[in-house]
Design a protein around this motif. Structure first.
Motif, PDB file in Angstrom:
ATOM      1  N   VAL A 123       0.831  -1.203   0.000  1.00 38.35           N
ATOM      2  CA  VAL A 123       0.000   0.000   0.000  1.00 38.35           C
ATOM      3  C   VAL A 123       0.867   1.255   0.000  1.00 38.35           C
ATOM      4  O   VAL A 123       0.577   2.221  -0.714  1.00 38.35           O
ATOM      5  CB  VAL A 123      -0.972  -0.013   1.196  1.00 38.35           C
ATOM      6  N   CYS A 164      -2.427  -1.648  -4.873  1.00 37.32           N
ATOM      7  CA  CYS A 164      -3.547  -1.411  -3.952  1.00 37.32           C
ATOM      8  C   CYS A 164      -4.298  -2.710  -3.694  1.00 37.32           C
ATOM      9  O   CYS A 164      -4.587  -3.063  -2.548  1.00 37.32           O
ATOM     10  CB  CYS A 164      -4.532  -0.413  -4.565  1.00 37.32           C
ATOM     11  N   GLY A 183      -2.193  -5.255  -1.788  1.00 37.78           N
ATOM     12  CA  GLY A 183      -2.098  -4.879  -0.380  1.00 37.78           C
ATOM     13  C   GLY A 183      -3.365  -5.228   0.376  1.00 37.78           C
ATOM     14  O   GLY A 183      -3.316  -5.834   1.453  1.00 37.78           O
ATOM     15  N   PHE A 184      -4.494  -4.881  -0.222  1.00 34.78           N
ATOM     16  CA  PHE A 184      -5.742  -5.141   0.478  1.00 34.78           C
ATOM     17  C   PHE A 184      -5.991  -6.645   0.595  1.00 34.78           C
ATOM     18  O   PHE A 184      -6.487  -7.125   1.625  1.00 34.78           O
ATOM     19  CB  PHE A 184      -6.908  -4.456  -0.225  1.00 34.78           C
ATOM     20  N   PHE A 236      -4.027  -7.978   3.425  1.00 39.13           N
ATOM     21  CA  PHE A 236      -4.675  -7.617   4.688  1.00 39.13           C
ATOM     22  C   PHE A 236      -5.864  -8.544   4.955  1.00 39.13           C
ATOM     23  O   PHE A 236      -6.012  -9.092   6.055  1.00 39.13           O
ATOM     24  CB  PHE A 236      -5.131  -6.157   4.630  1.00 39.13           C
TER      25      PHE A 236
END
Lengths: 94, 240
Positions: A23, A53, A56-57, A60
């Motif tokens: 991110v 993006c 990264g998400f 997570f």
């Protein structure tokens, strides 16, 4: 092997760190395109930036699933059987 | 340096900073992954970056319509310089002085206004980028590039007509407009042909089509010199 125990083995801390770095890189690329709106930065923001993006998400999200799988007494929070899991393993490499 | 950043651009930068702050906080503090941490991270790596992605895309798309953007490739700088130059009276330059679209004059005249216009315009732009970096234009001098670059397709009069509808009395009272009405509609005659409103970028036509009488041979050496009219671009490589 149930999905839960599979997930439990995944490196949660690594996933979270990967999410953060991905991110941060995405933010850098996208912000740069605003400060320097030239062809390559703008194209990079909309390609590399967006991919980072999403990566990264996803990291997570996986880390949260791992946390749920390893949390004691949270058995019911995930389906217990090995229903075909979404094949998103590659993301574990971060 | 940041004078070109729009309000949305600033919002976007602020959101990016906030997101980065959360992420760095997490990396430094390494808090346990409790509910609060999860929710905070959800903002830091999910919601805020998504907002930045969307906003930076709109800002970026907007930026690609500015003349400054077109001029970021040196092969376009003959055209942009000509349009900006105060002494220039090319049709493109005369369309650069309207405060409402002057900064975007390249785009308003060259965008594709067909049904799939927007994506087609962007695809065409990607083609330019490709040709610039991988088609050798990056290493060409401005003079060479100006000689070589031409429209892929004949200019569509519809692009003029989005602003000059051609339906008003004054327009219709011009005898050439009357007599050529059909041809103009079918793009058989261009609004910017030699005998009409002239080429939009006359400087780029020396050695090509401009000297209609074909007295000037397009052959190599001679073609560069006559281009030096008052509104010609600076000599090769001379980025203003």
């Amino acid at each position: 092997m149930s999905l839960r125990s599979k997930l439990a083995g995944w490196p949660q801390a690594l996933l979270l760190r990967s999410a953060c770095y991905a991110v941060l890189a995405a933010l850098a690329v996208m912000s740069y395109s605003i400060v320097v709106p030239k062809p390559l930065p703008v194209i990079a923001a909309m390609s590399v930036g967006h991919v980072l993006c999403v990566v990264g998400f996803a990291c997570f999200g996986l880390a949260v699933l791992v946390e749920m799988a390893t949390r004691p007494g949270a058995r019911s929070s995930l389906p217990p059987t090995s229903k075909p899991a979404p094949k998103s393993e590659p993301a574990s490499k971060g | 340096m940041l004078s070109h950043v729009t309000p949305v651009g600033y919002l976007c930068l602020v959101a990016a900073l906030a997101s980065a702050a959360i992420v760095i906080w997490y990396l430094v503090k390494k808090p346990a992954l409790g509910l609060t941490t999860k929710l905070t991270l959800l903002f830091g790596v999910g919601v805020l970056p998504a907002a930045v992605a969307i906003a930076s895309t709109t800002v970026g798309m907007q930026a690609t319509t500015e003349r400054r953007f077109c001029g970021s490739c040196h092969v376009m700088q003959g055209h942009t310089w000509n349009a900006e130059h105060a002494a220039s009276d090319s049709l493109a330059a005369r369309h650069a002085r309207n405060p409402f679209f002057g900064e975007r004059n390249c785009y308003v005249c060259h965008a594709d206004y067909g049904m799939l216009g927007y994506p087609m315009t962007k695809l065409n732009g990607m083609k330019h980028v490709w040709h610039y970096y991988f088609g050798g234009f990056k290493d060409k001098s401005l003079d060479h590039a100006i000689d070589e670059i031409d429209l892929y397709k004949p200019y569509d009069n519809v692009n003029c007509r989005q602003c000059h509808s051609g339906s008003l009395t004054h327009f219709k009272s011009i005898s050439d407009h009357q007599s050529l009405e059909k041809e103009l509609g079918k793009n058989e005659v261009s609004c910017t042909s030699g005998g009409c409103h002239g080429f939009a970028h006359p400087f780029s036509k020396f050695g090509k089509k401009a000297p209609k009488k074909s007295t000037v041979k397009p052959a190599g050496s001679a073609s560069a010199a006559p281009a030096a009219s008052s509104a010609a671009p600076p000599a090769s490589g001379g980025a203003p």
